[in-house]
Design an enzyme around this catalytic site. Sequence first.
Site, mmCIF file in Angstrom:
data_model
loop_
_atom_site.group_PDB
_atom_site.id
_atom_site.type_symbol
_atom_site.label_atom_id
_atom_site.label_comp_id
_atom_site.label_asym_id
_atom_site.label_seq_id
_atom_site.Cartn_x
_atom_site.Cartn_y
_atom_site.Cartn_z
ATOM 1 N N GLY A 11 0.833 -1.205 0.000
ATOM 2 C CA GLY A 11 0.000 0.000 0.000
ATOM 3 C C GLY A 11 0.862 1.247 0.000
ATOM 4 N N ARG A 151 8.764 14.639 12.901
ATOM 5 C CA ARG A 151 7.673 15.630 12.946
ATOM 6 C C ARG A 151 8.036 16.756 13.917
ATOM 7 N NH1 ARG A 151 3.010 10.932 12.692
ATOM 8 N NH2 ARG A 151 2.806 11.006 10.442
ATOM 9 N N HIS A 175 3.749 4.783 20.449
ATOM 10 C CA HIS A 175 3.360 5.571 19.271
ATOM 11 C C HIS A 175 1.891 5.922 19.407
ATOM 12 C CE1 HIS A 175 3.533 7.146 15.315
ATOM 13 N NE2 HIS A 175 2.829 6.190 14.740
HETATM 14 N N1 LIG Z 1 4.319 3.200 12.766
HETATM 15 C C1 LIG Z 1 4.022 4.333 12.173
HETATM 16 O O1 LIG Z 1 4.541 5.366 12.520
HETATM 17 C C2 LIG Z 1 3.061 4.336 11.020
HETATM 18 C C3 LIG Z 1 3.020 5.393 10.123
HETATM 19 C C4 LIG Z 1 2.139 5.344 9.039
HETATM 20 C C5 LIG Z 1 1.316 4.238 8.869
HETATM 21 N N2 LIG Z 1 1.359 3.243 9.772
HETATM 22 C C6 LIG Z 1 0.516 2.058 9.642
HETATM 23 O O2 LIG Z 1 0.993 1.278 8.547
HETATM 24 C C7 LIG Z 1 -0.076 0.487 8.034
HETATM 25 C C8 LIG Z 1 -0.146 0.638 6.508
HETATM 26 O O3 LIG Z 1 -0.504 1.945 6.155
HETATM 27 P P1 LIG Z 1 -0.735 2.316 4.616
HETATM 28 O O4 LIG Z 1 -1.002 3.774 4.565
HETATM 29 O O5 LIG Z 1 0.345 1.738 3.774
HETATM 30 O O6 LIG Z 1 -2.093 1.519 4.335
HETATM 31 P P2 LIG Z 1 -2.617 1.000 2.890
HETATM 32 O O7 LIG Z 1 -4.049 0.674 3.075
HETATM 33 O O8 LIG Z 1 -2.216 1.948 1.827
HETATM 34 O O9 LIG Z 1 -1.778 -0.354 2.667
HETATM 35 C C9 LIG Z 1 -1.936 -1.485 3.449
HETATM 36 C C10 LIG Z 1 -1.723 -2.681 2.550
HETATM 37 O O10 LIG Z 1 -1.727 -3.856 3.351
HETATM 38 C C11 LIG Z 1 -2.285 -4.883 2.538
HETATM 39 N N3 LIG Z 1 -2.678 -6.038 3.349
HETATM 40 C C12 LIG Z 1 -3.771 -6.192 4.126
HETATM 41 N N4 LIG Z 1 -3.767 -7.411 4.683
HETATM 42 C C13 LIG Z 1 -2.629 -8.041 4.263
HETATM 43 C C14 LIG Z 1 -2.058 -9.316 4.507
HETATM 44 N N5 LIG Z 1 -2.645 -10.207 5.304
HETATM 45 N N6 LIG Z 1 -0.899 -9.599 3.880
HETATM 46 C C15 LIG Z 1 -0.286 -8.729 3.069
HETATM 47 N N7 LIG Z 1 -0.778 -7.507 2.811
HETATM 48 C C16 LIG Z 1 -1.946 -7.173 3.401
HETATM 49 C C17 LIG Z 1 -3.449 -4.186 1.845
HETATM 50 O O11 LIG Z 1 -3.907 -4.920 0.734
HETATM 51 C C18 LIG Z 1 -2.812 -2.851 1.490
HETATM 52 O O12 LIG Z 1 -2.231 -2.876 0.187
HETATM 53 C C19 LIG Z 1 -1.336 0.956 8.780
HETATM 54 O O13 LIG Z 1 -1.619 0.091 9.852
HETATM 55 C C20 LIG Z 1 -0.937 2.323 9.308
HETATM 56 O O14 LIG Z 1 -1.680 2.701 10.454
HETATM 57 C C21 LIG Z 1 2.208 3.265 10.837
#
Ligand SMILES: NC(=O)c1ccc[n+]([C@@H]2O[C@H](COP(=O)([O-])OP(=O)(O)OC[C@H]3O[C@@H](n4cnc5c(N)ncnc54)[C@H](O)[C@@H]3O)[C@@H](O)[C@H]2O)c1
Length: 312
Positions: A11, A151, A175
């Site tokens: 994603g 940030r 976080h």
């Molecule tokens: N730690 C941090 O600071 C931080 C920062 C930003 C985002 N995030 C987290 O990262 C995650 C991803 O965010 P994003 O913006 O890329 O979301 P997104 O929806 O763009 O991408 C997530 C992807 O995961 C895939 N997915 C779902 N289930 C799956 C599985 N079982 N196996 C493989 N792939 C699978 C989906 O198909 C999708 O393509 C979210 O949980 C978000 O909250 C964390």
Amino acid sequence: MRKKVTVVGAGNVGANCALRIAEKELADVVLVDVVEGVPQGKGLDLLKSGPVQGYDIGITGTNDYAPTANSDIVIITAGLARKPGMSRDDLLLANYEVVKACTEQVAKHSPNAILILVTNPLDAMCWTAMRVSGFPRERVIGMAGVLDTARYRTFLAEALQVSAQNVQAMVLGGHGDTMVPLVRLTSVSGIPLTELLPQDQIDAIVTRTRNGGAEIVKHLKTGSAYYAPSAAAVEMAESILKDQKKVLPSAVLLQGEYGIKDLFVGVPVKLGAKGVEKVYEIKLTESEKAELDKSAGAVKELIDVLKEKAKA
Ligand SMILES: NC(=O)c1ccc[n+]([C@@H]2O[C@H](COP(=O)([O-])OP(=O)(O)OC[C@H]3O[C@@H](n4cnc5c(N)ncnc54)[C@H](O)[C@@H]3O)[C@@H](O)[C@H]2O)c1
């Protein structure tokens, strides 16, 4: 032999991690996702940027884990992201299942890999990955502190009209809204922040940092941040792949450091070829320690929910 990094979840965050790794030529990349065609399409598209951008690395996309075998690092970004009005904690149970399923496959195909978790709620997902993989704490690391600190540094640089490169800072804790930006230890090229900005302005920046993720969600409406998060995850991966030994705030399983046990909490760690090579236990003031404890308490609440779920 070139290094190999698997990015699980193709994603927004995952695809941008792959792009940044390619542009830095850090390793060959395998992108994995459950959605058919997405990792293949994005992988091929990224590969085709190579001749223009001048990188020579392999990038492939797949729905199964066989091509990920023997990865040096696996960055896990799979799962749901926040929508407006949601907290990171609202993602807990859904993303638990996702991270559990991914980690089982990762541990089977790359038993020696170092895991960098990105999926939220971050600290609880690190706990999940560690429990499922059985990997030692040196090889299960969460990305949050580098992003939260970036940030904080950005907002300070903006307020002071200085280069963000010169702002040295560290955000500790979980976080979430209880993260702990360490104001006392923040400096601009060695000049204490407290000598540069009045307290009320510092307080406002600390609050904006704590809400930094929500601010982006509010703008985007359909998802959460990904450019800065992918940059942060790749900085951690680079330090490991090149054995740079950078000291970066990362979520790591504490085993008594800071008086906290068996919880993933963001603290300064040294990241090198072995993963977490040192956990730095810095002396905190009473109020900083109280804030860190409060943050750890918020992480514990989520872990307790997962422990119950794991029993069921
Ligand atoms: N730690 C941090 O600071 C931080 C920062 C930003 C985002 N995030 C987290 O990262 C995650 C991803 O965010 P994003 O913006 O890329 O979301 P997104 O929806 O763009 O991408 C997530 C992807 O995961 C895939 N997915 C779902 N289930 C799956 C599985 N079982 N196996 C493989 N792939 C699978 C989906 O198909 C999708 O393509 C979210 O949980 C978000 O909250 C964390």
